[in-house]
Write an enzyme that holds these catalytic residues in place. Structure first.
Site, mmCIF file in Angstrom:
data_model
loop_
_atom_site.group_PDB
_atom_site.id
_atom_site.type_symbol
_atom_site.label_atom_id
_atom_site.label_comp_id
_atom_site.label_asym_id
_atom_site.label_seq_id
_atom_site.Cartn_x
_atom_site.Cartn_y
_atom_site.Cartn_z
ATOM 1 C CG ASN A 1 9.894 30.915 -7.259
ATOM 2 O OD1 ASN A 1 9.599 31.748 -8.109
ATOM 3 N ND2 ASN A 1 9.915 29.606 -7.511
ATOM 4 C CE LYS A 40 6.599 28.365 -6.895
ATOM 5 N NZ LYS A 40 6.071 27.075 -6.524
ATOM 6 C CG HIS A 44 11.027 25.911 -9.704
ATOM 7 N ND1 HIS A 44 9.827 25.265 -9.845
ATOM 8 C CD2 HIS A 44 11.062 26.386 -8.438
ATOM 9 C CE1 HIS A 44 9.159 25.346 -8.705
ATOM 10 N NE2 HIS A 44 9.899 26.030 -7.835
ATOM 11 C CD GLU A 50 12.267 24.786 -4.501
ATOM 12 O OE1 GLU A 50 11.932 25.667 -3.713
ATOM 13 O OE2 GLU A 50 11.861 24.746 -5.682
ATOM 14 N N GLY A 63 4.173 23.582 -2.735
ATOM 15 C CA GLY A 63 2.797 24.086 -2.882
ATOM 16 C C GLY A 63 1.800 23.413 -1.974
ATOM 17 C CB SER A 95 5.053 23.402 2.075
ATOM 18 O OG SER A 95 4.292 23.155 0.908
HETATM 19 P P1 PGA Z 1 6.177 26.627 -2.029
HETATM 20 O O1 PGA Z 1 7.089 26.776 -3.334
HETATM 21 O O2 PGA Z 1 6.880 27.349 -0.900
HETATM 22 O O3 PGA Z 1 4.887 27.248 -2.415
HETATM 23 O O4 PGA Z 1 6.071 25.166 -1.740
HETATM 24 C C1 PGA Z 1 8.474 26.638 -3.287
HETATM 25 C C2 PGA Z 1 9.010 26.650 -4.686
HETATM 26 O O5 PGA Z 1 8.366 26.070 -5.581
HETATM 27 O O6 PGA Z 1 10.074 27.253 -4.954
#
Ligand code: PGA
Length: 266
Positions: A17, A19, A104, A174, A180, A222
């Site tokens: 993802n 983003k 999400h 998630e 994050g 993460s």
């Molecule tokens: P992250 O994001 O790996 O940066 O924690 C995962 C997500 O939000 O899909």
């Protein structure tokens, strides 16, 4: 216990993802190129990339291969018509995507409810896309009420869905508190295993054992090179939804390698 004893054996999935990154098509193409090199040797791992929608068409039309599939990060609740700024499932499909991320937590934060997530999930299916439905609690409490929170999310979205459509969906678990951050602050393998069992149990209650055991559950929050191996090892999940680490080619490659190595062993 090997994964084939706990669920039907199937390929692992790693979805990226991106983003709202990167900023330009040139950078997006460069990021895509690095993944393209890596996937050539994969046998047991499927890779899905979710670039910003504005780059999707260009990237899918550059790509002549079959190893990578594509996703949008959201879709409109509408099929078409006067909805300025919205992009429909059909339009996403025609841009070359097979999947779409739905619900999400960053979209939920902007006001999306379970009802909207359900509608978007159904719209995606209707458009011939496979929805990756995100669920997850804000916080983990000692008395386990986060589990009933997850259960209610699953019920709200999947209640009444046909088994045929269910088999086209995926869940990305998630937990919001883990998104994050860093590998050290992510979920533990033990906690992930318990939650994956609980998600499957909820699916057994809503559907049946056969569909629930075969159901693809991804974990996101993460996932980094340092925790990918332990998070996939016997935790009952089928892959990852990777955010920030998917923007660093070296990290993303290492995550893919860990999953592929585990897939080969099991
Ligand atoms: P992250 O994001 O790996 O940066 O924690 C995962 C997500 O939000 O899909």
């Amino acid at each position: 216990m090997s994964r084939s004893q706990t669920q039907e054996t199937q390929d692992f999935i790693i979805a990226a993802n991106w983003k709202t990154n990167p900023t330009t098509l040139k950078e997006a193409r460069a990021l895509f190129e690095s993944t393209k090199q890596k996937v050539r040797t994969l046998r047991n791992t499927d890779v899905i990339l979710a670039p910003p929608l504005v780059f999707l068409s260009a990237i899918t039309s550059d790509y002549g291969g079959k190893k990578i599939q594509f996703a949008a990060q959201d879709l409109s609740i509408h099929k078409g018509g006067s909805h300025t700024g919205d992009v429909s499932g059909e339009e996403i499909k025609s841009a070359g995507a097979e999947y779409v991320i739905v619900g999400h937590s960053e979209r939920r934060e902007a006001g999306e409810t379970d009802e909207v997530v359900k509608e978007k999930t159904m719209r995606a299916l209707d458009a011939g896309l496979r929805p990756i439905v995100c669920i997850g609690e804000h916080t983990r409490d000692a008395d386990g009420s986060y589990l009933s929170y997850i259960r209610e999310q699953i019920k709200a979205i999947f209640w009444g869905m046909s088994k045929d459509w269910l088999s086209k969906t995926l869940i990305a678990y998630e937990p919001i508190w883990a998104i994050g951050k860093t590998a050290e602050e992510s979920v533990t393998p033990h906690a992930l295993h318990e939650t994956a069992i609980y998600i499957r149990k909820t699916l057994v209650d809503l559907f049946d054992k056969r569909h629930a055991l075969a159901y693809p559950i991804l974990y996101g929050g993460s996932v980094e090179p340092t925790n990918a191996e332990e998070l996939v090892d016997n935790t009952g999940i089928n892959g990852f939804l990777v955010g920030h680490a998917s923007l660093e080619p070296e990290s993303f490659e290492k995550i893919i390698s860990s999953v592929e190595a585990y897939a080969k062993r099991t």
